[in-house]
Design a protein around this motif. Structure first.
Motif, PDB file in Angstrom:
ATOM      1  N   SER A  88     -36.550 -46.528  -7.088  1.00 62.99           N
ATOM      2  CA  SER A  88     -36.442 -46.026  -8.464  1.00 62.99           C
ATOM      3  C   SER A  88     -37.572 -46.510  -9.357  1.00 62.99           C
ATOM      4  O   SER A  88     -37.734 -46.008 -10.479  1.00 62.99           O
ATOM      5  CB  SER A  88     -35.090 -46.423  -9.067  1.00 62.99           C
ATOM      6  N   LEU A  89     -38.357 -47.490  -8.883  1.00 63.52           N
ATOM      7  CA  LEU A  89     -39.513 -47.951  -9.646  1.00 63.52           C
ATOM      8  C   LEU A  89     -40.616 -46.902  -9.677  1.00 63.52           C
ATOM      9  O   LEU A  89     -41.482 -46.918 -10.548  1.00 63.52           O
ATOM     10  CB  LEU A  89     -40.080 -49.251  -9.054  1.00 63.52           C
ATOM     11  N   CYS A 142     -33.103 -35.599  -7.451  1.00 66.30           N
ATOM     12  CA  CYS A 142     -32.935 -36.439  -6.262  1.00 66.30           C
ATOM     13  C   CYS A 142     -32.318 -37.779  -6.644  1.00 66.30           C
ATOM     14  O   CYS A 142     -31.441 -38.305  -5.947  1.00 66.30           O
ATOM     15  CB  CYS A 142     -34.286 -36.658  -5.577  1.00 66.30           C
ATOM     16  N   LYS A 143     -32.785 -38.318  -7.777  1.00 66.90           N
ATOM     17  CA  LYS A 143     -32.260 -39.597  -8.245  1.00 66.90           C
ATOM     18  C   LYS A 143     -30.777 -39.488  -8.588  1.00 66.90           C
ATOM     19  O   LYS A 143     -29.972 -40.359  -8.232  1.00 66.90           O
ATOM     20  CB  LYS A 143     -33.055 -40.063  -9.466  1.00 66.90           C
ATOM     21  N   PHE A 144     -30.418 -38.386  -9.265  1.00 71.99           N
ATOM     22  CA  PHE A 144     -29.010 -38.184  -9.628  1.00 71.99           C
ATOM     23  C   PHE A 144     -28.151 -37.979  -8.387  1.00 71.99           C
ATOM     24  O   PHE A 144     -27.027 -38.488  -8.296  1.00 71.99           O
ATOM     25  CB  PHE A 144     -28.871 -36.986 -10.570  1.00 71.99           C
ATOM     26  N   GLY A 145     -28.701 -37.252  -7.396  1.00 71.00           N
ATOM     27  CA  GLY A 145     -27.977 -37.045  -6.151  1.00 71.00           C
ATOM     28  C   GLY A 145     -27.723 -38.350  -5.417  1.00 71.00           C
ATOM     29  O   GLY A 145     -26.620 -38.583  -4.890  1.00 71.00           O
ATOM     30  N   ARG A 161     -26.030 -44.001 -18.394  1.00 65.40           N
ATOM     31  CA  ARG A 161     -26.358 -43.625 -19.772  1.00 65.40           C
ATOM     32  C   ARG A 161     -27.300 -44.628 -20.431  1.00 65.40           C
ATOM     33  O   ARG A 161     -28.193 -44.218 -21.188  1.00 65.40           O
ATOM     34  CB  ARG A 161     -25.072 -43.504 -20.594  1.00 65.40           C
ATOM     35  N   TYR A 162     -27.133 -45.916 -20.159  1.00 62.09           N
ATOM     36  CA  TYR A 162     -27.863 -46.922 -20.939  1.00 62.09           C
ATOM     37  C   TYR A 162     -28.924 -47.706 -20.175  1.00 62.09           C
ATOM     38  O   TYR A 162     -29.850 -48.240 -20.796  1.00 62.09           O
ATOM     39  CB  TYR A 162     -26.863 -47.909 -21.572  1.00 62.09           C
ATOM     40  N   PRO A 210     -31.118 -47.253 -13.447  1.00 62.78           N
ATOM     41  CA  PRO A 210     -29.698 -47.335 -13.089  1.00 62.78           C
ATOM     42  C   PRO A 210     -29.414 -48.021 -11.762  1.00 62.78           C
ATOM     43  O   PRO A 210     -28.409 -48.728 -11.638  1.00 62.78           O
ATOM     44  CB  PRO A 210     -29.262 -45.862 -13.060  1.00 62.78           C
ATOM     45  N   PHE A 211     -30.281 -47.834 -10.763  1.00 60.80           N
ATOM     46  CA  PHE A 211     -30.004 -48.424  -9.456  1.00 60.80           C
ATOM     47  C   PHE A 211     -30.138 -49.948  -9.470  1.00 60.80           C
ATOM     48  O   PHE A 211     -29.509 -50.641  -8.663  1.00 60.80           O
ATOM     49  CB  PHE A 211     -30.921 -47.813  -8.393  1.00 60.80           C
ATOM     50  N   VAL A 212     -30.959 -50.459 -10.378  1.00 64.68           N
ATOM     51  CA  VAL A 212     -31.039 -51.917 -10.552  1.00 64.68           C
ATOM     52  C   VAL A 212     -29.706 -52.415 -11.108  1.00 64.68           C
ATOM     53  O   VAL A 212     -29.165 -53.431 -10.666  1.00 64.68           O
ATOM     54  CB  VAL A 212     -32.203 -52.298 -11.479  1.00 64.68           C
ATOM     55  N   GLY A 213     -29.169 -51.681 -12.084  1.00 66.89           N
ATOM     56  CA  GLY A 213     -27.860 -52.032 -12.634  1.00 66.89           C
ATOM     57  C   GLY A 213     -26.767 -51.966 -11.590  1.00 66.89           C
ATOM     58  O   GLY A 213     -25.873 -52.824 -11.551  1.00 66.89           O
ATOM     59  N   LEU A 214     -26.833 -50.962 -10.697  1.00 64.49           N
ATOM     60  CA  LEU A 214     -25.826 -50.844  -9.642  1.00 64.49           C
ATOM     61  C   LEU A 214     -25.881 -52.010  -8.672  1.00 64.49           C
ATOM     62  O   LEU A 214     -24.850 -52.504  -8.210  1.00 64.49           O
ATOM     63  CB  LEU A 214     -26.033 -49.538  -8.868  1.00 64.49           C
TER      64      LEU A 214
END
Length: 357
Positions: free
Chosen positions: A18-19, A26-29, A109-110, A114-118
């Motif tokens: 994601s960087l 693709c990212k959303f998928g 959303r914020y 997002p994948f780092v947050g996950l």
């Protein structure tokens, strides 16, 4: 144990990819795929997976059979509705879906990455809350909806916090934010408050809790406070100056720096105030770990959207990779503390799933 590390490395790879510039679709998928993996992993887990599994199973069948159980009314109502299916697994599936979906939506959303947050969510919260303290995990999710509502300045946002209160009474500690969440604290005030909070490391908060417990109107809450304040050997040991406190202070000050350099939206001062309040709770209640960890947990969850900004804030891809390596070590260490603990891991290993048995 391999499945836990397998999910970790899946999220690690997705966070690293994601960087770079990736097609948004693709990212959303991939994000939806990650949701499905964690939902199935948690909601369809087999018997005994999660340290409160059998306690919640007993609560479920007690309420189903109209046996009085001391539990929050919102969660009792949820169980009563689901009990018509006569399946404890339906409760786990329902709670898992709601709790995980809200956190995924909040991160998407914020969080700028997002994948780092996950990755942080999976290694620091998921196994403890979503597969363990499921009431607490659900309450945190409802509080996140409340945070999002006040961020968007929606009316009647307090209803989400009230809903969280009916799921887990510990979320009552969130209400005081209405007095200060709009303030823009100066650095001097910030440091002064932290210094004052340090004085609580020399004060036994349990004595204070016992004194104020008589003023608590809800008998369930009152009994819980007294129990936790008295039985400190089993429930609430003193935390002292530990690694978690140092990490929170570093994240807090780093977040402050991002705000001052305008590397995050100015409206994020709200999230700074909320996270700061969580640090205060952690410090003030440090002589009782149960209150400190549970109370501050409603605000520590904001690290899922704060830490990704530390990656975004640095300019070059080399520096971003360096920050990511630090995050990988932090998240990997957090996961190891759970599944590497001989006593704690017995509730998680071997992993089983009702879909594949």
């Amino acid at each position: 144990m391999l499945i836990y590390w397998g999910v970790y490395f899946l999220l690690l790879i997705l966070s690293w990819l994601s960087l770079y510039r990736v097609d948004r679709n693709c990212k959303f998928g991939a994000y939806i795929l990650a949701f499905i993996v964690l939902f199935i992993f948690c909601g369809f887990r087999g018997s005994g997976i999660g340290f409160d599994y059998f306690s919640y199973k007993e609560i479920f069948f007690s309420i189903k059979n109209n046996i009085f159980t001391l539990i929050e009314p919102g969660f009792a109502l949820l169980i009563k509705c689901i009990s018509i299916f006569n399946s404890f697994n339906i409760l786990l599936i329902t709670v898992s879906f709601i709790s995980i979906y809200i956190k995924f939506r909040f991160i998407w959303r914020y969080a700028p990455l997002p994948f780092v947050g996950l990755l942080i969510f999976y290694t620091t919260l998921f196994l403890i809350n979503e597969t363990g303290q499921i009431r607490y995990g659900l309450a945190i999710s409802l509080v996140l909806v409340f945070f999002s509502c006040i961020y968007q300045e929606k009316k009647k946002c307090w209803m989400w916090l009230l809903a969280a209160n009916t799921i887990h009474y510990s979320s009552l500690i969130v209400w005081p934010i209405f007095f200060f969440y709009k303030y823009n604290l100066s650095n001097k005030v910030l440091i002064a408050i932290l210094i004052v909070c340090l004085s609580f490391y020399f004060i036994d908060i349990n004595s204070i809790l016992l004194m104020v417990s008589n003023a608590i109107p809800i008998e369930h809450v009152k009994a819980k406070v007294i129990t936790l304040a008295l039985d400190t050997d089993r429930y609430g040991k003193a935390l002292g100056i530990n690694f978690s406190l140092l990490m929170r202070i570093v994240i807090l000050l780093g977040f402050r720096l991002l705000l001052q350099r305008q590397l995050v939206p100015s409206k994020w001062n709200l999230f700074f105030n909320l996270y700061f309040y969580g640090v205060i709770i952690y410090m003030v209640f440090n002589t009782n770990s149960e209150f400190a960890i549970r109370g501050s947990g409603y605000f520590k969850v904001l690290e899922l959207i704060i830490i990704p900004y530390f990656v975004k804030a640095v300019s070059s891809i080399k520096k971003k990779n360096l920050v990511m390596i630090l995050i990988y070590f932090y998240s990997g260490y957090s996961l190891w503390k759970i599944i590497g603990d001989k006593d704690f891991a017995t509730d998680y290993i071997p992993y089983t799933n009702i879909l594949f048995n």
